[in-house]
Design an enzyme around this catalytic site. Structure first.
Site, PDB file in Angstrom:
ATOM      1  N   LYS A   1      31.920  37.977  40.060  1.00  0.00           N
ATOM      2  CA  LYS A   1      32.022  36.652  39.445  1.00  0.00           C
ATOM      3  C   LYS A   1      31.140  36.666  38.206  1.00  0.00           C
ATOM      4  CE  LYS A   1      31.862  31.727  40.580  1.00  0.00           C
ATOM      5  NZ  LYS A   1      31.439  31.312  39.268  1.00  0.00           N
TER       6      LYS A   1
ATOM      7  N   TYR B   1      35.714  54.650  10.401  1.00  0.00           N
ATOM      8  CA  TYR B   1      36.225  53.297  10.639  1.00  0.00           C
ATOM      9  C   TYR B   1      36.042  52.455   9.369  1.00  0.00           C
ATOM     10  CZ  TYR B   1      36.820  48.681  12.706  1.00  0.00           C
ATOM     11  OH  TYR B   1      37.255  47.412  12.976  1.00  0.00           O
ATOM     12  N   ASP B   2      34.846  52.563   8.779  1.00  0.00           N
ATOM     13  CA  ASP B   2      34.556  51.770   7.582  1.00  0.00           C
ATOM     14  C   ASP B   2      35.532  52.061   6.452  1.00  0.00           C
ATOM     15  OD1 ASP B   2      32.489  50.577   8.819  1.00  0.00           O
ATOM     16  OD2 ASP B   2      30.921  51.825   7.915  1.00  0.00           O
TER      17      ASP B   2
HETATM   18  S1  IVH Z   1      39.341  33.586  39.327  1.00  0.00           S
HETATM   19  C1  IVH Z   1      42.138  29.833  40.057  1.00  0.00           C
HETATM   20  N1  IVH Z   1      37.684  35.573  38.899  1.00  0.00           N
HETATM   21  O1  IVH Z   1      34.250  31.159  38.051  1.00  0.00           O
HETATM   22  C2  IVH Z   1      40.946  30.709  40.172  1.00  0.00           C
HETATM   23  N2  IVH Z   1      37.014  33.401  38.260  1.00  0.00           N
HETATM   24  O2  IVH Z   1      33.506  28.893  39.690  1.00  0.00           O
HETATM   25  C3  IVH Z   1      40.553  31.281  38.894  1.00  0.00           C
HETATM   26  N3  IVH Z   1      34.823  33.301  37.189  1.00  0.00           N
HETATM   27  O3  IVH Z   1      36.249  28.812  36.410  1.00  0.00           O
HETATM   28  C4  IVH Z   1      39.247  31.907  38.890  1.00  0.00           C
HETATM   29  N4  IVH Z   1      34.416  35.464  37.266  1.00  0.00           N
HETATM   30  O4  IVH Z   1      35.446  30.811  35.030  1.00  0.00           O
HETATM   31  C5  IVH Z   1      37.895  34.255  38.797  1.00  0.00           C
HETATM   32  N5  IVH Z   1      36.339  37.427  38.524  1.00  0.00           N
HETATM   33  C6  IVH Z   1      36.553  36.126  38.415  1.00  0.00           C
HETATM   34  C7  IVH Z   1      35.615  35.264  37.834  1.00  0.00           C
HETATM   35  C8  IVH Z   1      35.871  33.895  37.777  1.00  0.00           C
HETATM   36  C9  IVH Z   1      33.975  34.280  36.885  1.00  0.00           C
HETATM   37  C10 IVH Z   1      34.591  31.884  36.896  1.00  0.00           C
HETATM   38  C11 IVH Z   1      35.783  31.169  36.339  1.00  0.00           C
HETATM   39  C12 IVH Z   1      35.964  29.930  37.153  1.00  0.00           C
HETATM   40  C13 IVH Z   1      34.654  29.824  37.839  1.00  0.00           C
HETATM   41  C14 IVH Z   1      34.767  29.064  39.135  1.00  0.00           C
END
Ligand code: IVH
Length: 686
Positions: free
Chosen positions: A116, A37-38
């Site tokens: 999440k 890669y380098d």
């Molecule tokens: S969907 C319109 N999926 O959680 C809905 N959000 O508390 C869009 N987040 O602002 C969000 N993991 O930054 C979605 N798998 C995931 C997520 C996620 C983290 C965050 C996101 C959002 C916040 C809301």
């Protein structure tokens, strides 16, 4: 004037580097070595230096961070970035699914569920497949332009992959730092007297919301995509119909996506997934704080729409908090391998996220002073992923009247030598402090070093206390009988111990030896760079500070630290003793020289299907012995496809690419026809 050849070469190099970045950072499945890669990277750097007209802000060479921006420029999102409503328990989840069913007049709803991610929400924008902008969520309508920092995020594609690329693509996702990278980052920050981050989320957010892209470039940030904003396809192309298609599409375009994501056929399946993820939370590489469930069908999503704050088609199911209060009973001082005195809180044992916690880190002297931790205080502690628990803050309402501020020791608690303030760290000044020795040997055998699985930490400690181990080199002269003198060491454990040392001796690559020495500021990455550039350990000591600085990732501080170490008597003695013990791995330039003379030098093999009589590892070893290499995924770079039994799609793909396909018998014939060459252990044996 730029010649067409130069333009073509630069484009090819950029494409190759992007491809290999993706394999390395997103797929975790590199096809080429770091050294290879380098070579590509340096060629591009050189081309761009000679021809400044090739300038391109998206060049992979810019990933190290350009000039600081003057201030954040506001960016207005084309489509609002909504927040999510939360469910704190499954009852609230089922209440949500009732609303969904009512909203669409159908009880049969599938949900896309993913972790999440606990980081910073971000939008990244691509025009005709090229990365053009990145912005934070801000208030959902207006965020901050952080394009300069996202360019340094190595798992973010700068050019989209594949043949079906939208004209415009807004990708939404989370900027995160893995638990492992976070622990290493805080350790580095503590030693250098820098800011200690409370959790990976803060570290990620703090790294992105920086004007100087060099800061972001130095932090192990990742972007994980979870959805989209505006997407425009050329007329002839069809768009995505479900959340699952979006996620598969994003993956195909080169984005990293949350691990363990799943299509759940019913609300009940989401509930099961939630429980499953909560239980496996600690084993995930990233910090997560719940599950996000989204109605899978995009038509249904559109039908449900949004409230003023959040979509009606998605919900965050939050895990219970990973923080708890307990009493700070005392503060113990631990001495690390570089002599840093680390304060550790001894706590009243409490249940936290499924385990009993009785101690937690307080990082350094400054951390205690800033937050004013005192013995007897009630403190808030946190366990984030598999990271060591840490003490966050004091509950002032519960402070005892007679609580005294903690006075940090001025002496090493182990050898009683003077302990000196060095930045925010406090260090024992004694080079031969026994605590340092023990920690150094523990580091030497650990996963970060020679990875001697079978040599336990407790035993290293015991052997060091008895002066059986005084230096890492002593490991190689240990005999089984030395170990069996200990009553608690059984025959099996002794065998395992010795076998682990022998295995490292026979197999460990040079980078592991370098990383295992625990030289300040020298981690795996730098060790790999050094191993790719030097023949053996001793060779590193033969160059100047300036020559060291010419290497990738080696700045003045690292160069100084390396230089100082390799000039020391300790280093000389270690080299001498490793060599005597016949533990003398060779590095990149020796390998390269050796490979040049070999018959399969530069040849790339891929093995598919089952091979009679040998494992793939054994077949791979045969190829490597002759200077060739083996890869896992098929591409035009492959010279030979060795097809075993039941080799499926890879052979079809190989045929399409017009690659040479041979069976196992032909492979063995090829190997046997090559002149046998012995493998020298060291350059000196040439
Ligand atoms: S969907 C319109 N999926 O959680 C809905 N959000 O508390 C869009 N987040 O602002 C969000 N993991 O930054 C979605 N798998 C995931 C997520 C996620 C983290 C965050 C996101 C959002 C916040 C809301």
């Amino acid at each position: 004037m730029l010649s067409p050849d130069v333009i073509k070469r630069a484009a090819l190099l950029r494409e190759k580097l992007e491809y290999h970045n993706h394999r390395y950072y997103v797929l975790d499945d590199p096809e080429i070595t770091d050294a290879e890669y380098d070579v590509l990277f340096r060629e591009l750097v050189a081309l761009e230096e000679v021809h400044p007209e090739l300038d391109d802000p998206n060049s992979p060479t810019r990933r190290v961070g350009g000039k600081p921006a003057d201030g954040f420029v506001p960016y207005e999102h084309a489509m609002r970035m909504y927040s999510l409503d939360n469910a704190m328990n499954l009852e609230e989840w089922f209440a949500f699914t009732d609303r969904v069913s009512k909203g669409i007049g159908n009880d049969d709803v599938a949900y896309w569920a993913d972790p999440k991610m606990d980081g910073l929400a971000l939008e990244v924008i691509y025009e005709k497949g090229r990365f053009v902008r990145a912005a934070t969520r801000g208030d959902g309508r207006i965020g901050e332009d952080v394009t300069h920092n996202l360019r340094t995020v190595l798992n973010l594609p700068l050019t989209l992959q594949g043949s079906t690329i939208p004209d415009l693509l807004e990708v939404r996702g989370e900027v995160v730092i893995s638990n492992k990278d976070f622990a290493a980052l805080n350790q580095r920050q503590a030693e250098a007297g820098g800011k200690i981050f409370a959790n990976p989320r803060n570290a990620a957010a703090g790294s992105i919301r920086q004007l100087d892209p060099k800061v972001a470039a130095s932090r192990p940030i990742r972007f994980m995509a979870y959805g989209i904003g505006v997407v425009e396809w050329a007329a002839s192309l069809s768009s995505w119909m479900t959340q699952k298609e979006i996620m598969q599409g994003l993956k195909g375009l080169g984005f990293a996506v949350p691990p363990e994501a799943k299509l759940c056929k019913s609300k009940q399946e989401v509930a099961e997934y939630f429980t499953f993820l909560m239980e496996s939370r600690a084993t995930l590489p990233f910090e997560i704080d719940g599950v996000v469930a989204k109605v899978n069908n995009l038509e249904m999503q559109r039908g449900l729409g949004f409230t003023s704050r959040a979509p009606r088609w998605a919900l965050a199911l939050k895990f219970p908090a990973q923080q708890v209060r307990t009493k700070l009973n005392s503060i113990r001082i631990q001495v690390g391998r570089t002599g840093v005195l680390t304060p550790v809180a001894e706590l009243e044992p409490v249940q936290l996220a499924g385990v009993v916690v009785s101690s937690a880190t307080l990082h350094n002297k400054g951390y205690i002073e800033e937050r004013d931790f005192r013995l007897g205080d009630t403190v808030l502690i946190q366990r984030a992923g598999d990271v060591i628990p840490q003490v966050l803050s004091v509950d002032m309402d519960k402070r005892l009247d007679n609580a005294e501020p903690f006075s940090f020791p001025k002496q090493c608690p182990v050898c009683h030598s003077e302990a000196r303030v060095d930045g925010e760290a406090v260090r024992c000044t004694n080079d031969v402090c026994p605590a340092k020795t023990v920690q150094r040997i523990i580091h030497f055998v650990s996963k970060a070093g020679l990875d001697m699985d079978g040599v336990g930490k407790k035993w290293v400690q015991r052997l060091a206390e008895d002066a059986v181990l005084v230096s890492p080199a002593d490991l190689f002269s240990l005999k089984k009988t030395d170990l069996l003198k200990y009553e608690r060491m059984g025959d099996k454990s002794a065998n395992k111990f010795i076998a682990a040392v022998e295995k490292a001796k026979a197999k460990a690559p040079l980078w592991r030896l370098i990383a295992g020495l625990g030289i300040r500021h020298v981690g795996e990455q730098t060790a790999r760079t050094l191993a790719n550039n030097f023949d053996n350990l001793e060779a590193i000591g033969l160059v100047t500070r300036d020559q060291l600085q010419e290497l990738e990732d080696v700045g003045p501080i690292v160069a100084e630290s390396l230089f100082e170490f390799f000039q020391s008597d300790e280093a000389r003695q270690l080299c001498e003793r490793f060599r005597q013990a016949e533990f003398w791995p060779t590095g990149g330039s020796a390998l390269a020289q050796r490979a040049e003379g070999l018959s399969l030098s530069g040849k790339v093999f891929i093995f598919t299907g089952s091979l009679p009589n040998m494992t793939r590892d054994q077949a791979q070893a045969l190829v490597e012995e002759q200077g060739g290499s083996a890869v896992k995924s098929i591409s035009k770079k492959v010279d030979y496809v060795v097809a075993g039994e039941k080799s499926g799609s890879k052979v079809a793909k190989a045929e399409k690419l017009g690659l040479e396909i041979i069976d196992f018998a032909a492979f063995m014939e090829l190997i046997q026809s090559l002149k046998p060459k012995s493998k020298p252990r060291s350059l000196l044996d040439f």
